[in-house]
Design an enzyme around this catalytic site. Structure first.
Site, short mmCIF file in Angstrom:
data_model
loop_
_atom_site.label_atom_id
_atom_site.label_comp_id
_atom_site.label_asym_id
_atom_site.label_seq_id
_atom_site.Cartn_x
_atom_site.Cartn_y
_atom_site.Cartn_z
N ASN A 101 -13.09 -3.41 4.64
CA ASN A 101 -14.07 -3.50 3.55
C ASN A 101 -13.95 -4.77 2.70
O ASN A 101 -14.27 -4.77 1.52
CB ASN A 101 -14.03 -2.23 2.70
CG ASN A 101 -12.68 -1.97 2.10
OD1 ASN A 101 -11.77 -2.77 2.25
ND2 ASN A 101 -12.53 -0.85 1.41
N TYR A 130 0.81 -1.22 0.00
CA TYR A 130 0.00 0.00 0.00
C TYR A 130 0.85 1.27 0.00
O TYR A 130 0.36 2.33 0.40
CB TYR A 130 -0.96 -0.01 1.19
CG TYR A 130 -2.19 -0.88 0.97
CD1 TYR A 130 -3.18 -0.51 0.06
CD2 TYR A 130 -2.36 -2.07 1.67
CE1 TYR A 130 -4.31 -1.30 -0.15
CE2 TYR A 130 -3.49 -2.87 1.47
CZ TYR A 130 -4.46 -2.46 0.56
OH TYR A 130 -5.58 -3.25 0.36
N HIS A 140 -9.99 -6.28 -1.79
CA HIS A 140 -9.23 -5.33 -2.59
C HIS A 140 -9.50 -5.62 -4.06
O HIS A 140 -9.70 -6.78 -4.43
CB HIS A 140 -7.73 -5.50 -2.31
CG HIS A 140 -6.86 -4.76 -3.29
ND1 HIS A 140 -6.60 -3.41 -3.14
CD2 HIS A 140 -6.24 -5.15 -4.43
CE1 HIS A 140 -5.83 -3.02 -4.16
NE2 HIS A 140 -5.60 -4.05 -4.95
#
Ligand code: UDP
Ligand code: MG
Length: 139
Positions: free
Chosen positions: A113, A50, A116
């Site tokens: 969430n 990231y 990805h």
């Protein structure tokens, strides 16, 4: 337009035992799996993956979260894979995700969430080779 994208099932989703259901959803939506592995990222590996978000306020939290439990990494193939997969997963924030999307159904929050999905063909290639060697890919 390339035909591959890269995904991870994130630690919130593996921890809630959603892995099978998410893989099922992906396959039933026409994606085929070129490569897949179950693994756990170190903080260093999550930070490197990231790195584009290094300056963002949520970077530290994101790195902690992504190294907090197991993930499933996979390379997926389909015509128009990047855009179609972003559509299948839905908005980053599950509160804004469309009905029927993976994030709507499996994600808890904007940070945790569930999945990805690569945002471009270029990043799909970079992210795929972050996790997989050519030998590990079913072509
Ligand atoms: N993220 C977060 N807070 C935010 C925005 C993003 O924790 O306000 C996390 C979330 O896990 C997201 C990841 O950082 O999936 C990468 O952010 P990006 O904007 O690339 O969203 P994505 O491409 O995953 O939809
Ligand atoms: Mg992104």
């Amino acid at each position: 337009m390339s035909n591959v994208t890269f995904t991870m099932i994130k630690p919130d989703a593996t921890g809630k035992l959603y892995t099978g259901a998410i893989i099922d959803r992906i396959i039933k939506n026409g994606f085929t799996i070129q490569a897949m592995k179950w693994t756990k990222l170190t903080k260093e590996q999550a930070g490197a993956f990231y790195a584009v978000h290094k300056e963002r306020p949520f970077y530290g939290e994101l790195v902690e979260f992504m190294s907090s439990g197991p993930i499933v990494a996979a390379i997926l193939e389909k015509e128009n894979a990047v855009a179609d997969f972003r559509k299948l997963i839905g908005a980053t924030n599950p509160a804004q995700a469309d009905e029927g999307t993976i994030r709507k159904d499996f994600a808890a929050s904007v940070g945790e969430n569930a999945v990805h999905g690569s945002d471009s063909d270029e990043n799909a290639a970079i992210e795929s080779s972050f996790f997989f060697s050519q030998l590990e890919r079913f072509l």
